[in-house]
Design a protein around this motif. Structure first.
Motif, PDB file in Angstrom:
ATOM      1  N   ASP A   1     -31.885  33.454 -37.637  1.00 36.83           N
ATOM      2  CA  ASP A   1     -30.606  32.945 -37.132  1.00 36.83           C
ATOM      3  C   ASP A   1     -29.643  34.084 -36.824  1.00 36.83           C
ATOM      4  O   ASP A   1     -28.920  34.033 -35.834  1.00 36.83           O
ATOM      5  CB  ASP A   1     -29.963  31.996 -38.149  1.00 36.83           C
ATOM      6  CG  ASP A   1     -30.662  30.658 -38.210  1.00 36.83           C
ATOM      7  OD1 ASP A   1     -31.428  30.331 -37.281  1.00 36.83           O
ATOM      8  OD2 ASP A   1     -30.443  29.926 -39.197  1.00 36.83           O
ATOM      9  N   THR A   2     -29.642  35.107 -37.651  1.00 33.54           N
ATOM     10  CA  THR A   2     -28.748  36.236 -37.432  1.00 33.54           C
ATOM     11  C   THR A   2     -29.047  36.925 -36.109  1.00 33.54           C
ATOM     12  O   THR A   2     -28.127  37.230 -35.328  1.00 33.54           O
ATOM     13  CB  THR A   2     -28.866  37.249 -38.587  1.00 33.54           C
ATOM     14  OG1 THR A   2     -28.546  36.586 -39.809  1.00 33.54           O
ATOM     15  CG2 THR A   2     -27.939  38.433 -38.394  1.00 33.54           C
ATOM     16  N   GLU A   3     -30.309  37.165 -35.827  1.00 38.24           N
ATOM     17  CA  GLU A   3     -30.700  37.804 -34.569  1.00 38.24           C
ATOM     18  C   GLU A   3     -30.383  36.911 -33.375  1.00 38.24           C
ATOM     19  O   GLU A   3     -29.936  37.396 -32.334  1.00 38.24           O
ATOM     20  CB  GLU A   3     -32.194  38.138 -34.566  1.00 38.24           C
ATOM     21  CG  GLU A   3     -32.589  39.249 -35.507  1.00 38.24           C
ATOM     22  CD  GLU A   3     -34.094  39.433 -35.546  1.00 38.24           C
ATOM     23  OE1 GLU A   3     -34.529  40.597 -35.427  1.00 38.24           O
ATOM     24  OE2 GLU A   3     -34.825  38.432 -35.684  1.00 38.24           O
ATOM     25  N   ARG A   4     -30.621  35.612 -33.533  1.00 38.47           N
ATOM     26  CA  ARG A   4     -30.358  34.673 -32.449  1.00 38.47           C
ATOM     27  C   ARG A   4     -28.860  34.609 -32.148  1.00 38.47           C
ATOM     28  O   ARG A   4     -28.451  34.611 -30.994  1.00 38.47           O
ATOM     29  CB  ARG A   4     -30.909  33.286 -32.796  1.00 38.47           C
ATOM     30  CG  ARG A   4     -32.439  33.259 -32.835  1.00 38.47           C
ATOM     31  CD  ARG A   4     -32.981  31.952 -33.405  1.00 38.47           C
ATOM     32  NE  ARG A   4     -32.560  30.776 -32.685  1.00 38.47           N
ATOM     33  CZ  ARG A   4     -33.105  30.330 -31.554  1.00 38.47           C
ATOM     34  NH1 ARG A   4     -34.124  30.964 -31.024  1.00 38.47           N
ATOM     35  NH2 ARG A   4     -32.654  29.242 -30.973  1.00 38.47           N
TER      36      ARG A   4
ATOM     37  N   SER B   1     -35.359  35.934 -26.216  1.00 38.04           N
ATOM     38  CA  SER B   1     -35.829  35.492 -27.540  1.00 38.04           C
ATOM     39  C   SER B   1     -37.341  35.455 -27.592  1.00 38.04           C
ATOM     40  O   SER B   1     -37.954  35.849 -28.586  1.00 38.04           O
ATOM     41  CB  SER B   1     -35.282  34.098 -27.869  1.00 38.04           C
ATOM     42  OG  SER B   1     -33.903  34.135 -28.050  1.00 38.04           O
ATOM     43  N   SER B   2     -37.946  34.981 -26.522  1.00 40.81           N
ATOM     44  CA  SER B   2     -39.397  34.889 -26.454  1.00 40.81           C
ATOM     45  C   SER B   2     -40.041  36.277 -26.382  1.00 40.81           C
ATOM     46  O   SER B   2     -40.974  36.570 -27.129  1.00 40.81           O
ATOM     47  CB  SER B   2     -39.805  34.062 -25.235  1.00 40.81           C
ATOM     48  OG  SER B   2     -41.198  34.058 -25.088  1.00 40.81           O
TER      49      SER B   2
ATOM     50  N   GLN C   1     -28.352  30.463 -21.008  1.00 42.92           N
ATOM     51  CA  GLN C   1     -29.405  29.888 -21.851  1.00 42.92           C
ATOM     52  C   GLN C   1     -30.780  30.387 -21.421  1.00 42.92           C
ATOM     53  O   GLN C   1     -31.622  30.705 -22.256  1.00 42.92           O
ATOM     54  CB  GLN C   1     -29.360  28.361 -21.802  1.00 42.92           C
ATOM     55  CG  GLN C   1     -30.341  27.697 -22.755  1.00 42.92           C
ATOM     56  CD  GLN C   1     -29.969  27.920 -24.206  1.00 42.92           C
ATOM     57  OE1 GLN C   1     -28.860  27.602 -24.622  1.00 42.92           O
ATOM     58  NE2 GLN C   1     -30.885  28.474 -24.991  1.00 42.92           N
ATOM     59  N   ARG C   2     -31.026  30.451 -20.099  1.00 42.51           N
ATOM     60  CA  ARG C   2     -32.317  30.968 -19.607  1.00 42.51           C
ATOM     61  C   ARG C   2     -32.534  32.414 -20.040  1.00 42.51           C
ATOM     62  O   ARG C   2     -33.618  32.788 -20.480  1.00 42.51           O
ATOM     63  CB  ARG C   2     -32.395  30.871 -18.080  1.00 42.51           C
ATOM     64  CG  ARG C   2     -32.611  29.488 -17.543  1.00 42.51           C
ATOM     65  CD  ARG C   2     -32.953  29.490 -16.064  1.00 42.51           C
ATOM     66  NE  ARG C   2     -31.972  30.166 -15.221  1.00 42.51           N
ATOM     67  CZ  ARG C   2     -30.894  29.586 -14.705  1.00 42.51           C
ATOM     68  NH1 ARG C   2     -30.642  28.309 -14.959  1.00 42.51           N
ATOM     69  NH2 ARG C   2     -30.068  30.273 -13.927  1.00 42.51           N
ATOM     70  N   VAL C   3     -31.483  33.213 -19.911  1.00 44.70           N
ATOM     71  CA  VAL C   3     -31.575  34.617 -20.329  1.00 44.70           C
ATOM     72  C   VAL C   3     -31.848  34.692 -21.828  1.00 44.70           C
ATOM     73  O   VAL C   3     -32.733  35.422 -22.274  1.00 44.70           O
ATOM     74  CB  VAL C   3     -30.277  35.386 -19.956  1.00 44.70           C
ATOM     75  CG1 VAL C   3     -30.244  36.759 -20.598  1.00 44.70           C
ATOM     76  CG2 VAL C   3     -30.151  35.492 -18.440  1.00 44.70           C
ATOM     77  N   PHE C   4     -31.100  33.929 -22.596  1.00 45.69           N
ATOM     78  CA  PHE C   4     -31.283  33.896 -24.049  1.00 45.69           C
ATOM     79  C   PHE C   4     -32.710  33.483 -24.414  1.00 45.69           C
ATOM     80  O   PHE C   4     -33.365  34.135 -25.232  1.00 45.69           O
ATOM     81  CB  PHE C   4     -30.279  32.920 -24.680  1.00 45.69           C
ATOM     82  CG  PHE C   4     -30.490  32.703 -26.145  1.00 45.69           C
ATOM     83  CD1 PHE C   4     -29.958  33.576 -27.068  1.00 45.69           C
ATOM     84  CD2 PHE C   4     -31.232  31.622 -26.588  1.00 45.69           C
ATOM     85  CE1 PHE C   4     -30.163  33.377 -28.432  1.00 45.69           C
ATOM     86  CE2 PHE C   4     -31.442  31.414 -27.933  1.00 45.69           C
ATOM     87  CZ  PHE C   4     -30.910  32.289 -28.864  1.00 45.69           C
TER      88      PHE C   4
END
Length: 66
Positions: free
Chosen positions: A37-40, A29-30, A22-25
């Motif tokens: 949503d597709t990219e996420r 993302s930032s 989650q931290r990496v994500f």
């Protein structure tokens, strides 16, 4: 986002592993300013896939996926 992708994953991750992913994500993302949503979803899949295939170091995951 990470937790929703884990349901599709073949290997169950423990709470610490989920938190790392989650931290990496969140960081990627930032940095990339990912908003769709597709990219996420794509990024979440890539983070989990990389983690499950041996990239377990947070810094290594960031370098690989940024």
């Amino acid at each position: 986002m990470i937790r929703s992708q884990i349901a599709d994953a073949q290997t169950v991750l423990n709470d610490e592993e989920v938190a790392l992913c989650q931290r990496v994500f969140d960081h990627i993302s930032s940095v990339r300013q990912i908003t769709t949503d597709t990219e996420r979803e794509d990024l979440a899949r890539r983070v989990i896939h990389s983690y499950q295939h041996g990239v377990k170091d947070e810094g290594a995951l960031l370098r690989l996926l940024i």
